[in-house]
Design a protein around this motif. Structure first.
Motif, PDB file in Angstrom:
ATOM      1  N   UNK A 103       0.829  -1.210   0.000  1.00  0.00           N
ATOM      2  CA  UNK A 103       0.000   0.000   0.000  1.00  0.00           C
ATOM      3  C   UNK A 103       0.862   1.257   0.000  1.00  0.00           C
ATOM      4  N   UNK A 104       1.856   1.294   0.867  1.00  0.00           N
ATOM      5  CA  UNK A 104       2.734   2.462   0.932  1.00  0.00           C
ATOM      6  C   UNK A 104       3.580   2.590  -0.335  1.00  0.00           C
ATOM      7  N   UNK A 153       9.222   1.380   3.035  1.00  0.00           N
ATOM      8  CA  UNK A 153       8.234   1.107   1.987  1.00  0.00           C
ATOM      9  C   UNK A 153       7.953   2.355   1.164  1.00  0.00           C
ATOM     10  N   UNK A 154       7.862   3.501   1.812  1.00  0.00           N
ATOM     11  CA  UNK A 154       7.655   4.757   1.085  1.00  0.00           C
ATOM     12  C   UNK A 154       8.856   5.082   0.198  1.00  0.00           C
ATOM     13  N   UNK A 155      10.061   4.810   0.689  1.00  0.00           N
ATOM     14  CA  UNK A 155      11.266   5.024  -0.123  1.00  0.00           C
ATOM     15  C   UNK A 155      11.258   4.094  -1.335  1.00  0.00           C
ATOM     16  N   UNK A 246      -5.490  -3.022  -7.362  1.00  0.00           N
ATOM     17  CA  UNK A 246      -5.856  -4.121  -6.463  1.00  0.00           C
ATOM     18  C   UNK A 246      -4.638  -4.800  -5.836  1.00  0.00           C
ATOM     19  N   UNK A 247      -3.444  -4.324  -6.150  1.00  0.00           N
ATOM     20  CA  UNK A 247      -2.220  -4.918  -5.594  1.00  0.00           C
ATOM     21  C   UNK A 247      -2.272  -5.081  -4.066  1.00  0.00           C
ATOM     22  N   UNK A 248      -2.660  -4.023  -3.306  1.00  0.00           N
ATOM     23  CA  UNK A 248      -2.697  -4.201  -1.850  1.00  0.00           C
ATOM     24  C   UNK A 248      -3.678  -5.278  -1.396  1.00  0.00           C
ATOM     25  N   UNK A 249      -4.806  -5.395  -2.100  1.00  0.00           N
ATOM     26  CA  UNK A 249      -5.776  -6.430  -1.741  1.00  0.00           C
ATOM     27  C   UNK A 249      -5.198  -7.816  -1.969  1.00  0.00           C
ATOM     28  N   UNK A 250      -4.487  -7.982  -3.092  1.00  0.00           N
ATOM     29  CA  UNK A 250      -3.841  -9.270  -3.367  1.00  0.00           C
ATOM     30  C   UNK A 250      -2.761  -9.557  -2.337  1.00  0.00           C
ATOM     31  N   UNK A 251      -2.029  -8.515  -1.941  1.00  0.00           N
ATOM     32  CA  UNK A 251      -0.996  -8.681  -0.912  1.00  0.00           C
ATOM     33  C   UNK A 251      -1.614  -9.113   0.408  1.00  0.00           C
ATOM     34  N   UNK A 275      -6.399   2.060  -2.401  1.00  0.00           N
ATOM     35  CA  UNK A 275      -6.940   1.330  -3.552  1.00  0.00           C
ATOM     36  C   UNK A 275      -7.936   2.207  -4.309  1.00  0.00           C
ATOM     37  N   UNK A 276      -8.840   2.851  -3.581  1.00  0.00           N
ATOM     38  CA  UNK A 276      -9.838   3.720  -4.210  1.00  0.00           C
ATOM     39  C   UNK A 276      -9.157   4.877  -4.940  1.00  0.00           C
TER      40      UNK A 276
END
Length: 301
Positions: A103-104, A153-155, A246-251, A275-276
């Motif tokens: 997500x980040x 993660x942000x980096x 949808x990557x974060x949802x799959x993660x 995601x939205x």
């Protein structure tokens, strides 16, 4: 006049291929995190990039001697960003859940899309994404989630943004997979000082770790990129962008299935907001330029 069965079926196949590509990347990440007790994140990053580079070079057979100086510099920069992105991302996975890290990291490409936007409506998506990141940041400062892991993660996301811009330059200058395969080699060299010794030590202590490490390279790099290319021949780049949100949802799914990482409460709200925001940017871009030829998208990192 009815549509050809082939034309009707192609978008559906494209959607299946996108979902398969996303699943391949996140399954590879979950498998990678599951072997951190056998190999360090830096060691795994080096092994993954090295194996992926060997496979990609064997397939693409790049000829850098024929490239211009500017193309070579872009490929070097592309590879450097690729290596840094993977090192930072896997380092973050050691500290925070897979879904939170993804997500980040997604904030990077989202920022690139928004910077290139001229639509006032995208302000809403900026606020939506900022709210999601803000929720995670507050938890970091409160100690309920590792703050350094969030920063890493942000980096990695910032590197992903640079990766997108450089991928477009390299893709325009070098046809096919040649530019990416050469960049993989550079990325492996970037990871070498950090991961070579831990990787060798891990393989000496537990040679079997090469199996899952090779699987990570295959799933997260080679297979995922191949599925992306096939998908982009069947659906528009904007549609592809919506599904990539949808990557974060799959993660979260693979994090739960393989790592027993349960996402709930504020984490779930933060992930949903990003995601939205990502899907919203892709949808409004498609509405703003319905007749434009879709550009090629960069591969998944």
């Amino acid at each position: 006049m009815s549509r050809s069965p082939t034309l009707w079926f192609a978008p559906l196949v494209g959607v299946v291929l996108v979902v398969a590509s996303i699943s391949s990347v996140q399954l590879g990440a979950a498998i990678g995190k599951s072997i951190f007790d056998q190999i360090s994140p830096a060691g795994l990053t080096f092994v993954r990039l090295l194996l992926a580079a060997v496979i990609m070079v064997a397939i693409a057979r790049p000829r850098p001697a024929s490239w211009s100086r500017s193309t070579l510099l872009n490929v070097l920069a592309f590879g450097a960003v690729l290596g840094a992105m993977n090192l930072l991302y896997y380092a973050s996975l050691e500290r925070i859940p897979l879904s939170v890290a993804v997500t980040l990291e997604l904030v990077g490409p989202l920022t690139v899309a928004l910077v290139h936007s001229r639509r006032a409506s995208d302000v809403a998506w900026v606020l939506c994404a900022a709210a999601g990141v803000g929720i995670i940041a507050v938890q970091g400062f409160e100690g309920s989630i590792d703050l350094l892991g969030c920063v890493l993660a942000l980096a990695a996301g910032a590197c992903w943004g640079g990766y997108i811009l450089l991928s477009q330059r390299v893709g325009a200058a070098v046809p096919g997979l040649s530019g990416l395969s050469a960049a993989m080699v550079v990325g492996a060299l970037v990871a070498l000082p950090f991961g070579a010794v831990p990787a060798v030590s891990a393989v000496i202590d537990a040679p079997a770790v090469l199996g899952p490490a090779a699987l990570v390279a295959l799933l997260s790099s080679v297979l995922a990129y191949g599925l992306e290319l096939l998908a982009l021949r069947r659906i528009t780049a904007h549609s592809f962008g919506v599904f990539m949100a949808l990557e974060p949802a799959a993660a979260a799914l693979f994090g739960f299935l393989l790592l027993a990482e349960l996402v709930d409460g504020l984490d779930a709200v933060a992930i949903a907001l990003v995601i939205v925001a990502s899907a919203g940017v892709a949808i409004t871009a498609a509405r703003a330029a319905p007749r434009a030829a879709p550009p090629d998208l960069p591969p998944l990192p």
